[in-house]
Write a protein that holds these residues in place. Structure first.
Motif, PDB file in Angstrom:
ATOM      1  N   VAL A  56      43.617  42.354  26.195  1.00 23.94           N
ATOM      2  CA  VAL A  56      43.076  42.412  27.519  1.00 23.94           C
ATOM      3  C   VAL A  56      42.591  43.316  28.440  1.00 23.94           C
ATOM      4  O   VAL A  56      42.522  44.972  28.253  1.00 23.94           O
ATOM      5  CB  VAL A  56      43.617  42.009  28.562  1.00 23.94           C
ATOM      6  N   TYR A  57      41.462  43.402  28.978  1.00 20.07           N
ATOM      7  CA  TYR A  57      40.440  44.098  29.444  1.00 20.07           C
ATOM      8  C   TYR A  57      40.696  44.279  31.416  1.00 20.07           C
ATOM      9  O   TYR A  57      40.707  43.193  31.830  1.00 20.07           O
ATOM     10  CB  TYR A  57      39.221  44.397  29.554  1.00 20.07           C
ATOM     11  N   LEU A  58      41.182  44.633  32.073  1.00 21.68           N
ATOM     12  CA  LEU A  58      42.179  44.597  33.122  1.00 21.68           C
ATOM     13  C   LEU A  58      41.017  46.125  34.358  1.00 21.68           C
ATOM     14  O   LEU A  58      40.634  47.066  34.293  1.00 21.68           O
ATOM     15  CB  LEU A  58      43.558  44.615  34.088  1.00 21.68           C
ATOM     16  N   ASP A  59      40.086  44.814  35.149  1.00 25.07           N
ATOM     17  CA  ASP A  59      39.622  45.915  36.949  1.00 25.07           C
ATOM     18  C   ASP A  59      40.017  46.013  37.825  1.00 25.07           C
ATOM     19  O   ASP A  59      41.103  45.214  38.007  1.00 25.07           O
ATOM     20  CB  ASP A  59      38.245  44.868  36.891  1.00 25.07           C
ATOM     21  N   TYR A  60      40.139  46.922  37.930  1.00 26.69           N
ATOM     22  CA  TYR A  60      41.349  48.087  39.632  1.00 26.69           C
ATOM     23  C   TYR A  60      39.369  48.427  40.028  1.00 26.69           C
ATOM     24  O   TYR A  60      38.620  48.895  39.800  1.00 26.69           O
ATOM     25  CB  TYR A  60      42.041  48.757  39.390  1.00 26.69           C
ATOM     26  N   TRP A  61      39.810  48.089  41.513  1.00 27.67           N
ATOM     27  CA  TRP A  61      38.577  48.410  42.701  1.00 27.67           C
ATOM     28  C   TRP A  61      38.806  49.525  44.025  1.00 27.67           C
ATOM     29  O   TRP A  61      40.222  48.752  44.261  1.00 27.67           O
ATOM     30  CB  TRP A  61      38.162  46.925  43.200  1.00 27.67           C
ATOM     31  N   GLY A  62      38.308  49.822  44.077  1.00 26.19           N
ATOM     32  CA  GLY A  62      38.602  50.653  45.116  1.00 26.19           C
ATOM     33  C   GLY A  62      37.866  49.617  46.400  1.00 26.19           C
ATOM     34  O   GLY A  62      37.488  48.642  46.119  1.00 26.19           O
ATOM     35  N   GLN A  63      38.352  50.548  47.718  1.00 31.39           N
ATOM     36  CA  GLN A  63      37.849  49.591  49.077  1.00 31.39           C
ATOM     37  C   GLN A  63      36.557  49.678  49.390  1.00 31.39           C
ATOM     38  O   GLN A  63      35.926  48.559  50.461  1.00 31.39           O
ATOM     39  CB  GLN A  63      39.452  49.683  50.222  1.00 31.39           C
ATOM     40  N   GLY A  64      35.511  50.908  48.700  1.00 32.74           N
ATOM     41  CA  GLY A  64      34.284  50.794  49.861  1.00 32.74           C
ATOM     42  C   GLY A  64      34.149  51.589  50.195  1.00 32.74           C
ATOM     43  O   GLY A  64      34.751  51.691  51.168  1.00 32.74           O
ATOM     44  N   THR A  65      32.937  51.559  50.191  1.00 32.84           N
ATOM     45  CA  THR A  65      32.542  52.914  50.696  1.00 32.84           C
ATOM     46  C   THR A  65      31.349  52.595  51.140  1.00 32.84           C
ATOM     47  O   THR A  65      30.127  52.137  50.268  1.00 32.84           O
ATOM     48  CB  THR A  65      32.322  54.470  50.431  1.00 32.84           C
ATOM     49  N   GLN A  66      30.936  52.648  52.510  1.00 29.20           N
ATOM     50  CA  GLN A  66      29.390  52.365  53.097  1.00 29.20           C
ATOM     51  C   GLN A  66      28.431  53.301  52.352  1.00 29.20           C
ATOM     52  O   GLN A  66      28.347  54.945  53.129  1.00 29.20           O
ATOM     53  CB  GLN A  66      29.195  51.851  54.948  1.00 29.20           C
TER      54      GLN A  66
END
Length: 119
Positions: A104-114
């Protein structure tokens, strides 16, 4: 668990430069890719660039020749150097880590930067 902390966004004029950073921590065993996506208002999130373990890189056509992705393996940090920025680059930029867990491949994300590019 994986935590991603982004920094480096801001306001810049047309033609300017910015450098984004994303520091990853936690269970980072078997990283497949580290990279960046972006989402402009009213649009879907889109791929920008990623770096594959072994340093191979891929870029969206819209940023080729202007953006450069790099990675500091020792610091588990990925960078996005953005040059010749255009107003159409304005978006929230999200750091992404894709991990391989067995089959399985899992994605993790940051909170984002404008990132905002003024004309």
């Amino acid at each position: 668990q994986v935590q991603l902390v982004e920094s480096g966004g801001g306001l810049v004029q047309d033609g300017g430069s910015l450098r984004l950073s994303c520091a990853a921590s936690g269970n980072l065993f078997s990283i497949n890719t580290m990279g960046w996506y972006r989402q402009a208002p009213g649009k879907q999130r889109e791929f920008v660039a990623h770096i594959i373990t072994g340093a191979r890189t891929n870029y969206a056509d819209s940023v080729k020749g202007r953006f450069t992705i790099s990675r500091d393996v020792a610091k588990n940090t990925v960078y996005l150097q953005m040059n010749s920025l255009k107003p159409e680059d304005t978006a929230v930029y999200y750091c992404n880590v894709n991990l391989k867990r067995g089959a399985v491949y899992l994605d993790y994300w940051g909170q984002g930067t404008q990132v905002t590019v003024s004309s």
